[in-house]
Design an enzyme around this catalytic site. Sequence first.
Site, PDB file in Angstrom:
ATOM      1  N   ASP A 130      16.238  17.517   6.167  1.00  0.00           N
ATOM      2  CA  ASP A 130      15.746  19.048   5.662  1.00  0.00           C
ATOM      3  C   ASP A 130      16.665  19.904   6.307  1.00  0.00           C
ATOM      4  O   ASP A 130      16.750  20.020   7.712  1.00  0.00           O
ATOM      5  CB  ASP A 130      14.380  18.776   5.913  1.00  0.00           C
ATOM      6  CG  ASP A 130      13.706  20.245   5.073  1.00  0.00           C
ATOM      7  OD1 ASP A 130      14.592  20.831   4.262  1.00  0.00           O
ATOM      8  OD2 ASP A 130      12.570  20.615   5.559  1.00  0.00           O
ATOM      9  N   HIS A 131      16.879  21.013   5.691  1.00  0.00           N
ATOM     10  CA  HIS A 131      17.683  22.148   6.083  1.00  0.00           C
ATOM     11  C   HIS A 131      18.805  21.918   7.240  1.00  0.00           C
ATOM     12  O   HIS A 131      19.150  22.338   8.101  1.00  0.00           O
ATOM     13  CB  HIS A 131      16.757  23.275   6.908  1.00  0.00           C
ATOM     14  CG  HIS A 131      16.060  23.788   5.828  1.00  0.00           C
ATOM     15  ND1 HIS A 131      16.462  24.988   5.367  1.00  0.00           N
ATOM     16  CD2 HIS A 131      14.764  23.964   5.287  1.00  0.00           C
ATOM     17  CE1 HIS A 131      15.680  25.613   4.471  1.00  0.00           C
ATOM     18  NE2 HIS A 131      14.668  24.987   4.426  1.00  0.00           N
ATOM     19  N   LYS A 142       4.260  30.579   7.335  1.00  0.00           N
ATOM     20  CA  LYS A 142       3.706  29.268   7.500  1.00  0.00           C
ATOM     21  C   LYS A 142       2.090  29.185   7.829  1.00  0.00           C
ATOM     22  O   LYS A 142       1.394  29.921   8.561  1.00  0.00           O
ATOM     23  CB  LYS A 142       4.245  28.830   9.287  1.00  0.00           C
ATOM     24  CG  LYS A 142       5.754  28.806   9.171  1.00  0.00           C
ATOM     25  CD  LYS A 142       6.224  27.896   8.243  1.00  0.00           C
ATOM     26  CE  LYS A 142       7.942  27.920   8.367  1.00  0.00           C
ATOM     27  NZ  LYS A 142       8.477  26.985   7.596  1.00  0.00           N
ATOM     28  N   GLU A 156      19.875  18.643  -2.445  1.00  0.00           N
ATOM     29  CA  GLU A 156      19.107  20.031  -2.922  1.00  0.00           C
ATOM     30  C   GLU A 156      20.014  20.935  -2.093  1.00  0.00           C
ATOM     31  O   GLU A 156      20.351  20.877  -1.001  1.00  0.00           O
ATOM     32  CB  GLU A 156      17.544  20.076  -2.225  1.00  0.00           C
ATOM     33  CG  GLU A 156      17.158  21.338  -2.263  1.00  0.00           C
ATOM     34  CD  GLU A 156      15.611  21.286  -2.109  1.00  0.00           C
ATOM     35  OE1 GLU A 156      15.018  20.634  -2.684  1.00  0.00           O
ATOM     36  OE2 GLU A 156      14.796  22.293  -1.458  1.00  0.00           O
ATOM     37  N   HIS A 211       9.985  25.891  -1.073  1.00  0.00           N
ATOM     38  CA  HIS A 211       9.572  25.603   0.625  1.00  0.00           C
ATOM     39  C   HIS A 211       8.632  26.524   0.510  1.00  0.00           C
ATOM     40  O   HIS A 211       8.598  27.570   1.283  1.00  0.00           O
ATOM     41  CB  HIS A 211      10.757  26.017   1.230  1.00  0.00           C
ATOM     42  CG  HIS A 211      11.917  25.121   0.829  1.00  0.00           C
ATOM     43  ND1 HIS A 211      13.271  25.208   1.633  1.00  0.00           N
ATOM     44  CD2 HIS A 211      12.151  24.263  -0.096  1.00  0.00           C
ATOM     45  CE1 HIS A 211      14.179  24.340   1.140  1.00  0.00           C
ATOM     46  NE2 HIS A 211      13.534  23.684  -0.023  1.00  0.00           N
TER      47      HIS A 211
HETATM   48 ZN    ZN Z   1      13.413  26.487   3.343  1.00  0.00          ZN
END
Ligand code: ZN
Length: 493
Positions: free
Chosen positions: A152-153, A302, A260, A334
């Site tokens: 991810d990322h 978050k 992605e 996200h």
């Molecule tokens: Zn993100």
Amino acid sequence: MTVESLDIYPGSERRRGGSVYFMADTEGGAGLFVSGPDMELFEGTDVALSGETFKRCPLTVENSKTLRKLFEFANPVSHKGRNITIGLGDRLGIASTGHIRTVRELDVFPVLAQQSIRELNLTGRTYEGVLAAAVWAVFREGYTKGYGADGDHLKTHAEVEHALECGYTMITLDCSEHIRNDMVTAAQTMVDERYCTLPAEVTSQLEKVYLNKSFHIYNDISIEFSEADFRRAVLVYLPAVSHALSIYSKLIKGKDVDFEVSIDETMSTTSPQSHFFVANELIRKGAEFASLAPRFVGEFQKGIDYIGDTSGFERDFLVHARIADKFGYKISVHSGSDKFSIFPIVGRLTSGKFHLKTAGTSWLEAVRVIAKHDPGLYREMHVFALENLGEAKKYYHTTEDTSNIAAVGDVPDAGLADYLEHEDARRVLHITYGLILMAERDDGAPLFRDRIYNFLRAHEAEYFAALERHIGRHLTALGAENEVESGKWKVES
Ligand code: ZN
């Protein structure tokens, strides 16, 4: 040696050739037990169980790799063709069992391993370790419906290459460092000046594609570029497009990987034109990608609900979802977890075809169980989190007001779990996870880590139940119980 008090995980029993496999909790921790010819393939120690010899194998990365070679279903796979795919990050490496129990009866594909480099650093974990944790949960639960693993990322060639080598089946390329945010707000004269420094063969070709055109997307949605919009989009996003194309051609092309493209971790909201420009350039130049993550309007802090006007989000999201649909990839949200007020919009406007990521909320559920059953440990973590909030805010943008959080000394034990219902406290406890897990005492021993893991091992059933309830709430809000085939999903414009 005899193993006593063996608590066999019911879903884990399996046979392969003349070998018997199961996983069990023992006094020394959870382990894999193997008998017969396969014993020699694993690392571990021999034990006698009811007169038969087994090898007790610790849940290491090496043993997980051996398991993956022997059992196809233990390997992560691409989620192409699956409608609802959900990233269920697990910062502790013990939540996937709860995640599997949440999704196993639904038509939902879970990406069980999902971690960014930042999260690896903040938790002291590795890509191999994160994947191994998912493999063990999959085997433990006997989950054979398929799962994914998302690097991810990721930002660089080296990071993408490493995640692929570790067996990751999804790569989320974070293009943020190649997005020229300064050009988003720059005066038009500056934009024009910069634009004129680009090579003429590049700009003339792009102008032919984008200027004086109307790109029909859906019903009354079309994308058009004024010359000013177009020049700005080129300056802001062309370097990001080039970066993504370079990664794609060198590392992704020809592999069965869900690619992605993420343009969400940037200062400004992604306009429909910008989204269209990035996607169209990537596709025009031959890149194939499974999903794209724009930055939507409003705030996605978050562990708390969406901040902003949900009808504004709905209008914005509709256009992004239609652009994605037109090109044939999925929109990726996200979410930062817990965005209950907009989840129904995501499910409905994509007709149940989306990728959505959550992660930190599974950590917060662990904290909730600690608050309920170990008030002393919770109190220490709470105080530590507040004291170290400034450090955590170097990595995470949140706008909590700590003066709204009741002093922990004034709250009775029975009220501690209520902090997990409080938006300011949730953000504090969420973003300080790494600092809590990595904190050391003066003698170098972990301040909380061992106590947290020991506690959760002893309260595993409560933790998994809390995850089923809470991640289940996410899936219900997203409409995951709806069957796409049943026609309950209606595309609305
Ligand atoms: Zn993100």
